[in-house]
Design an enzyme around this catalytic site. Structure first.
Site, short mmCIF file in Angstrom:
data_model
loop_
_atom_site.label_atom_id
_atom_site.label_comp_id
_atom_site.label_asym_id
_atom_site.label_seq_id
_atom_site.Cartn_x
_atom_site.Cartn_y
_atom_site.Cartn_z
CD GLU A 195 -31.00 38.65 15.00
OE1 GLU A 195 -30.20 38.98 15.89
OE2 GLU A 195 -31.31 39.37 14.04
CD GLN A 223 -34.46 41.65 14.12
OE1 GLN A 223 -35.61 42.09 14.25
NE2 GLN A 223 -34.20 40.38 13.84
N GLY A 233 -38.10 20.62 17.44
CA GLY A 233 -37.35 21.13 16.30
C GLY A 233 -37.87 22.49 15.87
#
Length: 302
Positions: A104, A60, A81
């Site tokens: 993430e 990351q 959503g």
């Protein structure tokens, strides 16, 4: 009432270009509907996995996750959503465990929103591919700081051999934009931190790049609350820094030179170094033993 058509995601120009076509038929489930996970679905198809099965990516590149922005994203996820699936890869020697390569922030926000499952694409990726995809996905995000974005482009150029032209097509941003983000990295670390924390805008910073002492000028800009136009005027009154101009020219050429080096290495099978000095330059071939040197000499005599 007609519903608004969702704006196409820039991700389609980046990771999708690298991963190949994916199932375009995915639609987020209606609120309150939680389909069962389909772990056995084919790679590249979209499936749903429990949030507990996912963990933060090893590669990351993002340094900070803004808590306020995560809360805003969580509110959007509750309402609409997750519109864009996460990219994950299975963890080695582990069952029901996946590492997040891209997405993430969506995973963190989904947990805040109380979702127990998220849509994902599962891919078998090497560490190198995972790192490359993770960087590309992040530099496409609008919430990345200019310094983080510039560092992402730098890594993609230096570690993966992408040219600025190629990056422009992959991430869907103009080549001048990529060049400008890379130029910010020529500023002193203290000034880069001012940009990262929002004390200076990109416009302010770009005006300071060619100056002799950008750090002292940056402090003056912040202290006096100067706007970009005033900062540009201040910068013009200061002596240009020839070293910065040299670094800028070198940065703009380095990506294309690196690509040429890699192509030559592939063709001749030896490490190559190209030094570009405007219209002229030098080419160095590296050999590890006399046999390789003999091969080079034979090829040059042909």
């Amino acid at each position: 009432m007609n519903s608004a058509t969702p704006k196409p995601s820039p991700l389609g120009r980046g990771l999708s270009a690298l991963l190949g076509d994916v199932d375009a038929s995915y639609q987020p489930p209606a609120r309150g509907v939680a389909p069962a996970p389909s772990v056995a679905a084919r790679a590249s198809s979209i499936q749903r996995l429990p949030t507990a099965w996912l963990s933060s990516g090893t590669f990351q590149p993002r340094r900070h996750f803004n808590e306020e922005a995560l809360q805003e994203l969580a509110a959007s996820i509750r309402e609409r959503g997750i519109l864009e699936p996460l990219l994950v890869r299975p963890k080695a020697n582990a069952r029901d465990a996946y590492e997040i390569i891209a997405g993430e922030r969506r995973w963190r926000a989904a947990q805040i929103a109380g979702l127990h499952e998220v849509p994902v694409m599962v891919r078998e990726l090497t560490d190198r591919e995972a790192m490359e995809f993770g960087i590309i996905e992040n530099v496409q995000r609008e919430d990345l700081s200019p310094i983080e974005e510039g560092e992402g482009y730098k890594r993609l150029i230096e570690e993966f051999g992408h040219t600025q032209e190629a990056l422009s097509k992959i991430v869907g941003k103009s080549r001048p934009h990529i060049t400008n983000m890379l130029r910010l990295l020529s500023l002193p670390q203290e000034v880069q931190q001012m940009i990262a924390d929002g004390s200076l805008t990109t416009g302010h910073a770009r005006a300071l790049i060619p100056t002799k002492n950008p750090l002292s000028l940056a402090r003056e800009v912040i202290k006096k609350g100067l706007n970009v136009r005033q900062t540009e005027t201040l910068a013009k009154r200061n002596q240009d820094n020839p070293e910065i101009h040299k670094k800028r020219a070198g940065a703009e050429n380095s990506a294309d030179v690196l690509a040429l080096e890699k192509e030559l290495e592939r063709v001749i099978g030896l490490k190559v170094k190209i030094v570009n000095k405007g219209k002229a330059g030098s080419l160095t071939l590296y050999y590890t033993d006399l046999d390789q040197l003999d091969d080079i000499i034979k090829k040059l005599r042909v």
